[in-house]
Design an enzyme around this catalytic site. Structure first.
Site, PDB file in Angstrom:
ATOM      1  N   ASN A   9      14.649  61.518 -30.791  1.00  0.00           N
ATOM      2  CA  ASN A   9      14.971  60.091 -30.796  1.00  0.00           C
ATOM      3  C   ASN A   9      13.752  59.373 -31.371  1.00  0.00           C
ATOM      4  O   ASN A   9      12.742  59.225 -30.692  1.00  0.00           O
ATOM      5  CB  ASN A   9      15.265  59.630 -29.365  1.00  0.00           C
ATOM      6  CG  ASN A   9      15.470  58.130 -29.273  1.00  0.00           C
ATOM      7  OD1 ASN A   9      15.523  57.435 -30.298  1.00  0.00           O
ATOM      8  ND2 ASN A   9      15.574  57.623 -28.058  1.00  0.00           N
ATOM      9  N   TRP A  10      13.881  58.969 -32.611  1.00  0.00           N
ATOM     10  CA  TRP A  10      12.723  58.368 -33.300  1.00  0.00           C
ATOM     11  C   TRP A  10      12.488  56.926 -32.876  1.00  0.00           C
ATOM     12  O   TRP A  10      11.496  56.311 -33.288  1.00  0.00           O
ATOM     13  CB  TRP A  10      12.916  58.438 -34.822  1.00  0.00           C
ATOM     14  CG  TRP A  10      12.931  59.828 -35.385  1.00  0.00           C
ATOM     15  CD1 TRP A  10      12.791  61.015 -34.699  1.00  0.00           C
ATOM     16  CD2 TRP A  10      13.086  60.198 -36.766  1.00  0.00           C
ATOM     17  NE1 TRP A  10      12.853  62.082 -35.558  1.00  0.00           N
ATOM     18  CE2 TRP A  10      13.035  61.616 -36.842  1.00  0.00           C
ATOM     19  CE3 TRP A  10      13.275  59.475 -37.950  1.00  0.00           C
ATOM     20  CZ2 TRP A  10      13.155  62.304 -38.047  1.00  0.00           C
ATOM     21  CZ3 TRP A  10      13.396  60.167 -39.154  1.00  0.00           C
ATOM     22  CH2 TRP A  10      13.331  61.567 -39.202  1.00  0.00           C
ATOM     23  N   LYS A  11      13.404  56.374 -32.081  1.00  0.00           N
ATOM     24  CA  LYS A  11      13.279  54.986 -31.606  1.00  0.00           C
ATOM     25  C   LYS A  11      12.987  54.057 -32.789  1.00  0.00           C
ATOM     26  O   LYS A  11      13.502  54.286 -33.880  1.00  0.00           O
ATOM     27  CB  LYS A  11      12.222  54.892 -30.498  1.00  0.00           C
ATOM     28  CG  LYS A  11      12.521  55.897 -29.367  1.00  0.00           C
ATOM     29  CD  LYS A  11      11.744  55.677 -28.110  1.00  0.00           C
ATOM     30  CE  LYS A  11      12.130  56.726 -27.068  1.00  0.00           C
ATOM     31  NZ  LYS A  11      11.462  56.566 -25.809  1.00  0.00           N
ATOM     32  N   HIS A  95      20.773  54.572 -23.515  1.00  0.00           N
ATOM     33  CA  HIS A  95      19.339  54.811 -23.333  1.00  0.00           C
ATOM     34  C   HIS A  95      18.751  53.750 -22.398  1.00  0.00           C
ATOM     35  O   HIS A  95      19.125  52.577 -22.474  1.00  0.00           O
ATOM     36  CB  HIS A  95      18.613  54.803 -24.678  1.00  0.00           C
ATOM     37  CG  HIS A  95      17.240  55.392 -24.586  1.00  0.00           C
ATOM     38  ND1 HIS A  95      16.182  54.686 -24.079  1.00  0.00           N
ATOM     39  CD2 HIS A  95      16.776  56.625 -24.881  1.00  0.00           C
ATOM     40  CE1 HIS A  95      15.110  55.470 -24.078  1.00  0.00           C
ATOM     41  NE2 HIS A  95      15.435  56.650 -24.562  1.00  0.00           N
ATOM     42  N   GLU A  97      16.044  52.243 -22.448  1.00  0.00           N
ATOM     43  CA  GLU A  97      15.404  51.100 -23.117  1.00  0.00           C
ATOM     44  C   GLU A  97      16.447  50.039 -23.442  1.00  0.00           C
ATOM     45  O   GLU A  97      16.163  48.838 -23.401  1.00  0.00           O
ATOM     46  CB  GLU A  97      14.651  51.590 -24.367  1.00  0.00           C
ATOM     47  CG  GLU A  97      13.371  52.315 -23.966  1.00  0.00           C
ATOM     48  CD  GLU A  97      12.914  53.400 -24.922  1.00  0.00           C
ATOM     49  OE1 GLU A  97      13.418  53.476 -26.053  1.00  0.00           O
ATOM     50  OE2 GLU A  97      12.038  54.187 -24.512  1.00  0.00           O
ATOM     51  N   GLU A 167      17.130  61.251 -18.285  1.00  0.00           N
ATOM     52  CA  GLU A 167      15.843  60.687 -18.690  1.00  0.00           C
ATOM     53  C   GLU A 167      15.314  59.773 -17.587  1.00  0.00           C
ATOM     54  O   GLU A 167      15.650  58.578 -17.550  1.00  0.00           O
ATOM     55  CB  GLU A 167      15.997  59.873 -19.982  1.00  0.00           C
ATOM     56  CG  GLU A 167      16.459  60.686 -21.169  1.00  0.00           C
ATOM     57  CD  GLU A 167      15.943  60.097 -22.491  1.00  0.00           C
ATOM     58  OE1 GLU A 167      15.510  60.892 -23.322  1.00  0.00           O
ATOM     59  OE2 GLU A 167      15.965  58.872 -22.668  1.00  0.00           O
ATOM     60  N   GLY A 173       7.715  58.054 -22.218  1.00  0.00           N
ATOM     61  CA  GLY A 173       6.555  57.484 -22.911  1.00  0.00           C
ATOM     62  C   GLY A 173       5.327  57.348 -22.022  1.00  0.00           C
ATOM     63  O   GLY A 173       4.366  56.680 -22.398  1.00  0.00           O
ATOM     64  N   SER A 213       8.685  62.493 -21.876  1.00  0.00           N
ATOM     65  CA  SER A 213       7.390  63.141 -22.079  1.00  0.00           C
ATOM     66  C   SER A 213       7.485  64.656 -22.267  1.00  0.00           C
ATOM     67  O   SER A 213       6.634  65.392 -21.763  1.00  0.00           O
ATOM     68  CB  SER A 213       6.436  62.784 -20.926  1.00  0.00           C
ATOM     69  OG  SER A 213       6.197  61.385 -20.904  1.00  0.00           O
ATOM     70  N   GLY A 234      11.197  61.925 -27.505  1.00  0.00           N
ATOM     71  CA  GLY A 234      10.767  60.672 -28.118  1.00  0.00           C
ATOM     72  C   GLY A 234       9.516  60.893 -28.954  1.00  0.00           C
ATOM     73  O   GLY A 234       9.565  61.405 -30.067  1.00  0.00           O
ATOM     74  N   GLY A 235       8.357  60.537 -28.391  1.00  0.00           N
ATOM     75  CA  GLY A 235       7.088  60.567 -29.116  1.00  0.00           C
ATOM     76  C   GLY A 235       6.826  61.864 -29.875  1.00  0.00           C
ATOM     77  O   GLY A 235       6.425  61.830 -31.051  1.00  0.00           O
TER      78      GLY A 235
HETATM   79  P1  13P Z   1       9.207  60.294 -24.778  1.00  0.00           P
HETATM   80  O1  13P Z   1       9.453  61.737 -25.188  1.00  0.00           O
HETATM   81  O2  13P Z   1       8.348  59.539 -25.751  1.00  0.00           O
HETATM   82  O3  13P Z   1       8.764  60.186 -23.356  1.00  0.00           O
HETATM   83  O4  13P Z   1      10.645  59.548 -24.863  1.00  0.00           O
HETATM   84  C1  13P Z   1      11.739  60.133 -24.264  1.00  0.00           C
HETATM   85  C2  13P Z   1      12.953  59.388 -24.665  1.00  0.00           C
HETATM   86  O5  13P Z   1      13.142  58.233 -24.309  1.00  0.00           O
HETATM   87  C3  13P Z   1      13.910  60.067 -25.549  1.00  0.00           C
HETATM   88  O6  13P Z   1      15.093  59.354 -25.677  1.00  0.00           O
END
Ligand code: 13P
Length: 256
Positions: A9-11, A95, A97, A167, A173, A213, A234-235
């Site tokens: 997920n590149w956000k 998600h 977020e 999640e 994050g 994470s 994510g990251g």
């Molecule tokens: P991180 O891997 O950056 O913690 O993000 C997880 C995430 O929200 C994937 O959708």
């Protein structure tokens, strides 16, 4: 046995050239390996460029959101059919977020799940509790409410095109991943709820990703849990080497 599924997920990161380059590097690194399912989910403006970069390879394309209407006067929104049109196989919905920062409710997410499935997409449905909810022992209640609300009216045969992503919000994050046992407990709980509603066959076929994470050095132990079927990253998905190391961890190969 369920096939592991690792999605990036590149956000709201990358730009056109970086997105193309990252997608190509991931596609090249995976080659034709079909032992694990892999997808990348770039921001909307780069979906077409990434689709082009992934062409002919084994990495699937996903989007990070969609709207529930087919078309119309919905300024700024993107329909599931448009995502299919540009080559998406998956869409991430629910998600945290979006739940937290954009106020998305389970009912709203549920409309999108119906629309995405009707358009032929596969849905990566995210669920997870906040730190405060975990500390007040409400994790299971929260997960059950999100699951029931988001999947209201969904039939067992459609569930074959649904992937759950557990999640925990406090792990996203933050560099603080859930312990393998915390992840396993939540996944087993979710699978149990799916079993109770849809039956054993559906429950045992359902992939449940862990997200929060995930890094090359913790992926293998998380993915080794019996109900953890891969990850939503994510990251660490923004760097081809770390993302591919996580993919290797899903294969049970040395990650780093
Ligand atoms: P991180 O891997 O950056 O913690 O993000 C997880 C995430 O929200 C994937 O959708």
């Amino acid at each position: 046995m369920r096939k592991k599924f690792v999605a990036g997920n590149w956000k709201m990161f990358t730009h056109a050239a970086a997105a193309r380059q990252l997608a190509s590097a991931v596609a090249h690194g995976l080659g034709n390996d079909k032992r694990v399912s892999v997808a990348v989910c770039p921001p909307f403006p780069y979906l077409s460029a990434v689709a082009e970069a992934l062409k002919g390879g084994s990495v699937a394309l996903g989007a990070q959101n969609c709207y529930h209407e087919k078309e119309g006067a919905f300024t700024g929104e993107v329909s599931p059919a448009m995502l299919v049109d540009v080559g998406c196989r998956y869409v991430i919905l629910g998600h945290s977020e979006r739940r937290q920062k954009l106020g998305e409710s389970d009912a709203f997410i549920n409309r999108k799940v119906h629309a995405a499935l009707a358009a032929g997409l596969e849905v990566i449905l995210c669920l997870g509790e906040t730190l405060e909810e975990r500390q007040s022992h409400r994790t299971e209640t929260v997960l059950e409410t999100q699951l029931n609300g988001s999947l209201a009216g969904i039939e067992a045969n459609s569930l074959r095109r649904v992937v759950l992503a557990y999640e925990p919000v406090w792990a996203i994050g933050t560099g603080q991943n859930a312990t393998p046992q915390q992840a396993q407990d939540a996944h087993a709980f979710l699978r149990g709820k799916i079993r109770a509603r849809f039956g054993e066959e559906t429950a045992s076929a359902l992939p449940i990703q862990y997200g929060g994470s995930v890094k090359p050095d913790n992926a293998a132990i998380l993915f080794a849990q019996p109900d953890v079927d891969g990850g939503l990253i994510g990251g660490a998905s923004l760097n081809a080497d770390s993302f591919l190391a996580i993919v290797r961890a899903a294969l049970g190969e040395p990650a780093a």
